[in-house]
Design a protein around this motif. Structure first.
Motif, PDB file in Angstrom:
ATOM      1  N   GLN A 377       0.797  -1.225   0.000  1.00 50.21           N
ATOM      2  CA  GLN A 377       0.000   0.000   0.000  1.00 50.21           C
ATOM      3  C   GLN A 377       0.833   1.280   0.000  1.00 50.21           C
ATOM      4  O   GLN A 377       0.319   2.343  -0.368  1.00 50.21           O
ATOM      5  CB  GLN A 377      -0.901   0.003   1.242  1.00 50.21           C
ATOM      6  N   GLY A 378       2.086   1.236   0.364  1.00 43.20           N
ATOM      7  CA  GLY A 378       2.906   2.438   0.381  1.00 43.20           C
ATOM      8  C   GLY A 378       2.680   3.264   1.635  1.00 43.20           C
ATOM      9  O   GLY A 378       2.158   2.776   2.648  1.00 43.20           O
ATOM     10  N   ALA A 379       3.026   4.565   1.551  1.00 43.29           N
ATOM     11  CA  ALA A 379       2.903   5.481   2.679  1.00 43.29           C
ATOM     12  C   ALA A 379       2.426   6.825   2.163  1.00 43.29           C
ATOM     13  O   ALA A 379       2.660   7.206   1.010  1.00 43.29           O
ATOM     14  CB  ALA A 379       4.226   5.633   3.416  1.00 43.29           C
ATOM     15  N   SER A 380       1.772   7.582   3.056  1.00 42.53           N
ATOM     16  CA  SER A 380       1.212   8.876   2.670  1.00 42.53           C
ATOM     17  C   SER A 380       2.300   9.885   2.359  1.00 42.53           C
ATOM     18  O   SER A 380       2.074  10.857   1.626  1.00 42.53           O
ATOM     19  CB  SER A 380       0.326   9.409   3.788  1.00 42.53           C
ATOM     20  N   THR A 381       3.506   9.702   2.886  1.00 41.07           N
ATOM     21  CA  THR A 381       4.592  10.639   2.635  1.00 41.07           C
ATOM     22  C   THR A 381       5.045  10.622   1.168  1.00 41.07           C
ATOM     23  O   THR A 381       5.519  11.639   0.641  1.00 41.07           O
ATOM     24  CB  THR A 381       5.796  10.302   3.521  1.00 41.07           C
ATOM     25  N   PHE A 382       4.890   9.522   0.508  1.00 41.54           N
ATOM     26  CA  PHE A 382       5.216   9.416  -0.916  1.00 41.54           C
ATOM     27  C   PHE A 382       3.962   9.574  -1.799  1.00 41.54           C
ATOM     28  O   PHE A 382       4.069  10.070  -2.920  1.00 41.54           O
ATOM     29  CB  PHE A 382       5.886   8.066  -1.209  1.00 41.54           C
ATOM     30  N   GLY A 383       2.848   9.131  -1.326  1.00 45.37           N
ATOM     31  CA  GLY A 383       1.624   9.221  -2.096  1.00 45.37           C
ATOM     32  C   GLY A 383       1.464   8.042  -3.066  1.00 45.37           C
ATOM     33  O   GLY A 383       2.403   7.264  -3.297  1.00 45.37           O
ATOM     34  N   ALA A 384       0.275   7.956  -3.615  1.00 46.06           N
ATOM     35  CA  ALA A 384      -0.030   6.833  -4.501  1.00 46.06           C
ATOM     36  C   ALA A 384       0.724   6.903  -5.818  1.00 46.06           C
ATOM     37  O   ALA A 384       0.960   5.876  -6.465  1.00 46.06           O
ATOM     38  CB  ALA A 384      -1.545   6.787  -4.771  1.00 46.06           C
ATOM     39  N   ASP A 385       1.136   8.102  -6.236  1.00 42.68           N
ATOM     40  CA  ASP A 385       1.814   8.229  -7.522  1.00 42.68           C
ATOM     41  C   ASP A 385       3.295   7.959  -7.434  1.00 42.68           C
ATOM     42  O   ASP A 385       3.974   7.963  -8.477  1.00 42.68           O
ATOM     43  CB  ASP A 385       1.585   9.626  -8.103  1.00 42.68           C
ATOM     44  N   LYS A 386       3.840   7.728  -6.255  1.00 43.19           N
ATOM     45  CA  LYS A 386       5.267   7.444  -6.098  1.00 43.19           C
ATOM     46  C   LYS A 386       5.469   6.107  -5.381  1.00 43.19           C
ATOM     47  O   LYS A 386       6.392   5.952  -4.571  1.00 43.19           O
ATOM     48  CB  LYS A 386       5.962   8.559  -5.307  1.00 43.19           C
ATOM     49  N   LEU A 387       4.630   5.137  -5.721  1.00 49.27           N
ATOM     50  CA  LEU A 387       4.710   3.834  -5.057  1.00 49.27           C
ATOM     51  C   LEU A 387       5.996   3.103  -5.440  1.00 49.27           C
ATOM     52  O   LEU A 387       6.602   2.405  -4.611  1.00 49.27           O
ATOM     53  CB  LEU A 387       3.486   2.993  -5.430  1.00 49.27           C
ATOM     54  N   LEU A 388       6.444   3.245  -6.689  1.00 48.14           N
ATOM     55  CA  LEU A 388       7.692   2.620  -7.108  1.00 48.14           C
ATOM     56  C   LEU A 388       8.865   3.152  -6.282  1.00 48.14           C
ATOM     57  O   LEU A 388       9.716   2.376  -5.782  1.00 48.14           O
ATOM     58  CB  LEU A 388       7.932   2.887  -8.589  1.00 48.14           C
ATOM     59  N   GLY A 431      10.957  20.945  12.026  1.00 44.35           N
ATOM     60  CA  GLY A 431      10.627  22.064  11.165  1.00 44.35           C
ATOM     61  C   GLY A 431      11.355  22.066   9.842  1.00 44.35           C
ATOM     62  O   GLY A 431      11.199  23.009   9.049  1.00 44.35           O
ATOM     63  N   ILE A 432      12.134  21.062   9.611  1.00 40.56           N
ATOM     64  CA  ILE A 432      12.857  20.978   8.339  1.00 40.56           C
ATOM     65  C   ILE A 432      12.147  19.927   7.467  1.00 40.56           C
ATOM     66  O   ILE A 432      12.116  18.748   7.817  1.00 40.56           O
ATOM     67  CB  ILE A 432      14.330  20.593   8.550  1.00 40.56           C
ATOM     68  N   LYS A 433      11.601  20.403   6.397  1.00 41.01           N
ATOM     69  CA  LYS A 433      10.832  19.507   5.502  1.00 41.01           C
ATOM     70  C   LYS A 433      11.654  19.201   4.272  1.00 41.01           C
ATOM     71  O   LYS A 433      12.146  20.111   3.594  1.00 41.01           O
ATOM     72  CB  LYS A 433       9.507  20.153   5.099  1.00 41.01           C
ATOM     73  N   CYS A 434      11.784  17.910   3.993  1.00 36.20           N
ATOM     74  CA  CYS A 434      12.571  17.457   2.850  1.00 36.20           C
ATOM     75  C   CYS A 434      11.683  16.738   1.846  1.00 36.20           C
ATOM     76  O   CYS A 434      10.493  16.484   2.082  1.00 36.20           O
ATOM     77  CB  CYS A 434      13.697  16.535   3.324  1.00 36.20           C
ATOM     78  N   LEU A 435      12.250  16.361   0.728  1.00 36.04           N
ATOM     79  CA  LEU A 435      11.539  15.671  -0.348  1.00 36.04           C
ATOM     80  C   LEU A 435      11.743  14.171  -0.223  1.00 36.04           C
ATOM     81  O   LEU A 435      12.791  13.707   0.239  1.00 36.04           O
ATOM     82  CB  LEU A 435      12.058  16.157  -1.714  1.00 36.04           C
ATOM     83  N   PRO A 436      10.755  13.394  -0.628  1.00 37.51           N
ATOM     84  CA  PRO A 436      10.918  11.931  -0.584  1.00 37.51           C
ATOM     85  C   PRO A 436      12.062  11.497  -1.491  1.00 37.51           C
ATOM     86  O   PRO A 436      12.229  12.004  -2.602  1.00 37.51           O
ATOM     87  CB  PRO A 436       9.568  11.399  -1.055  1.00 37.51           C
ATOM     88  N   ASN A 437      12.817  10.493  -1.040  1.00 34.20           N
ATOM     89  CA  ASN A 437      13.989  10.057  -1.794  1.00 34.20           C
ATOM     90  C   ASN A 437      14.247   8.576  -1.525  1.00 34.20           C
ATOM     91  O   ASN A 437      14.364   8.168  -0.367  1.00 34.20           O
ATOM     92  CB  ASN A 437      15.218  10.881  -1.367  1.00 34.20           C
ATOM     93  N   PRO A 438      14.397   7.767  -2.569  1.00 36.22           N
ATOM     94  CA  PRO A 438      14.618   6.340  -2.362  1.00 36.22           C
ATOM     95  C   PRO A 438      16.089   5.924  -2.392  1.00 36.22           C
ATOM     96  O   PRO A 438      16.395   4.768  -2.073  1.00 36.22           O
ATOM     97  CB  PRO A 438      13.890   5.709  -3.555  1.00 36.22           C
ATOM     98  N   TRP A 439      17.026   6.818  -2.784  1.00 35.72           N
ATOM     99  CA  TRP A 439      18.353   6.383  -3.078  1.00 35.72           C
ATOM    100  C   TRP A 439      19.405   6.857  -2.054  1.00 35.72           C
ATOM    101  O   TRP A 439      19.263   7.921  -1.446  1.00 35.72           O
ATOM    102  CB  TRP A 439      18.780   6.872  -4.463  1.00 35.72           C
ATOM    103  N   VAL A 440      20.473   6.036  -1.998  1.00 34.64           N
ATOM    104  CA  VAL A 440      21.620   6.397  -1.153  1.00 34.64           C
ATOM    105  C   VAL A 440      22.394   7.563  -1.784  1.00 34.64           C
ATOM    106  O   VAL A 440      22.821   8.490  -1.097  1.00 34.64           O
ATOM    107  CB  VAL A 440      22.546   5.182  -0.963  1.00 34.64           C
ATOM    108  N   HIS A 441      22.509   7.533  -3.059  1.00 31.59           N
ATOM    109  CA  HIS A 441      23.197   8.568  -3.819  1.00 31.59           C
ATOM    110  C   HIS A 441      22.234   9.072  -4.894  1.00 31.59           C
ATOM    111  O   HIS A 441      22.357   8.667  -6.070  1.00 31.59           O
ATOM    112  CB  HIS A 441      24.491   8.022  -4.457  1.00 31.59           C
TER     113      HIS A 441
END
Length: 444
Positions: A377-388, A431-441
């Motif tokens: 099902q994924g997570a709300s932080t990534f959303g349904a369009d970023k399940l991969l 208070g620091i908001k970042c972007l979702p990221n799947p990679w180490v680099h």
């Protein structure tokens, strides 16, 4: 009125070839007789010195029957001839003629039935039946009413309009009525068949409803092709629909799975071998999938192998390489399990995953636990369009713990979150908001 129109006296005289004052009987249908001609019993007498032929048709040469008679001996119109034995010869001839006439009348009576009224009827096809074949009617012609078959002496029924040459004046009986009825029925049946055939041919030519389901009309074929073109997809669409989903499509698809599911607790290794593609430090791992999840083990195994050996992952710059095995001694076991079973194995290492339904690296065991609910099902932080992307992050994050990495939080607002940040829970820390990221680099 039968086959001919009703004739008056003028027509009778014209047809019979007699003139007024010659002794012809008007309105009786009988031919005039010379006063010098002796009567031959009753009926009409033949012409002088001519073979008796009925209806005045020299082309009808059949012997007997309804169309003609056998040749008759010449009739001697003279009175008793003189000389010895002349009267005997005269009477013998007269008797022979009478016998032949009687035999002929009897033969015709048996064939066509007795006459009606005082005039004999010449049998033959009725004109309305002949006209039925001249033009195909749009509907079957009804049989002639019974009263139409009855004729009087004023309505002769000869084929050429001439009165009968012979007849005994007897009324016609039921045989003629039956014969005419059967003839009418047969003609009506033939007419009906012709009308049906013509109507069917016209309907087929025009593509009308006469085309039965067994036939293939042009209109029905066109409409069938049109309906098939609407309901049936093109071959290209069928191929696209029948083609299996690609790896990226499957990884971007959510799967149904309950958040509180606890499956069997038994694991099964995914068979097969996926060799390490790089030359760095090799890690051998096995993949176990809990039985009863209803998820695709092959897709999960493929995702782990591709993600770990991606240059943006832990294999960056050839530092590491990962190989999947299904037997022997692995360095660790990546396990896909239900939320309930994941909680059991994480608790063995003092970790509580039930609060946020997350995954863990159970360091006290050889298992890296991937929560099947999060995988599906994924997570709300990534959303349904970023399940991969979320699934790639989930693998890199938990294997990173096995490789010795702890949690790291984002320090730059708007920057990609570190892969070791707990991105399933939040992307906003202090208070620091970042972007979702799947990679180490991620920049590689």
């Amino acid at each position: 009125m039968g086959r001919h129109s009703r004739k008056g006296p003028e027509a009778t005289r014209r047809d019979t070839g007699t003139a007024e004052g010659t002794g012809a009987e008007r309105g009786t249908g009988r031919r005039g007789r010379d006063s010098a001609t002796p009567p031959a019993r009753e009926g009409h007498s033949p012409f002088r010195d001519a073979p008796q032929a009925r209806g005045g048709h020299p082309e009808q040469r059949e012997s007997g029957g309804g169309w003609g008679t056998v040749p008759q001996p010449p009739y001697d119109n003279r009175r008793d001839p003189a000389g010895p034995g002349g009267q005997d010869v005269f009477r013998a001839r007269q008797a022979a003629v009478a016998r032949q006439q009687a035999a002929q009348r009897e033969a015709e009576r048996r064939t066509t039935g007795p006459a009606t009224g005082t005039a004999a009827l010449i049998p033959g096809p009725r004109r309305e039946f002949l006209e039925a074949f001249d033009a195909a009617p749009s509907r079957p012609a009804p049989p002639a009413p019974p009263e139409d078959t009855a004729r009087t002496s004023e309505e002769p029924d000869g084929t050429d309009g001439a009165p009968d040459d012979e007849g005994d004046g007897d009324g016609r009986g039921p045989k003629e009525g039956k014969g005419r009825t059967f003839t009418g029925i047969a003609a009506a049946a033939v007419t009906t068949v012709l009308a049906v055939v013509v109507a069917g041919q016209v309907a087929r030519d025009s593509g009308g409803p006469a085309d039965s389901p067994a036939s293939s009309g042009v209109d029905r074929q066109d409409s069938g092709d049109a309906s098939r073109s609407v309901d049936r997809q093109t071959p290209q669409a069928q191929r696209q629909e029948a083609a299996p989903l690609s790896y990226a499509q499957k990884m971007a698809t959510a799967f149904p799975l309950a958040a509180d599911l606890k499956a069997s607790g038994a694991f099964e290794a995914v068979p097969g071998l996926a060799k390490a593609p790089g030359k760095g430090q090799k890690y051998r791992y096995r993949i176990d999938v809990e039985k009863g999840l209803g998820l695709d083990p092959g897709l999960f195994a493929e995702a782990v192998q591709k993600t770990l050996n991606d240059d943006r992952s832990w294999a960056h710059d050839g530092a590491m390489t990962f190989e999947r095995i299904s037997s022997g001694d692995p360095d660790f076991v990546i396990t896909l399990a239900s939320p309930g079973t994941t909680g059991v194995w994480c608790a063995k290492s003092g970790l509580d995953t039930t609060e946020d339904n997350v995954s863990c690296d159970s360091a006290a065991t050889d298992r890296v636990m991937i929560n099947a609910y999060r995988w599906a099902q994924g997570a709300s932080t990534f959303g349904a369009d970023k399940l991969l992307s979320y699934r790639q992050m989930l693998i890199n994050h938990e294997v990173g713990h096995r490789l010795g990495h702890n949690h790291v939080n984002c320090r730059t607002p708007g920057a990609p979150a570190p892969v070791m940040q707990q991105q399933t829970k939040t992307l906003d820390i202090d208070g620091i908001k970042c972007l979702p990221n799947p990679w180490v680099h991620p920049g590689s």
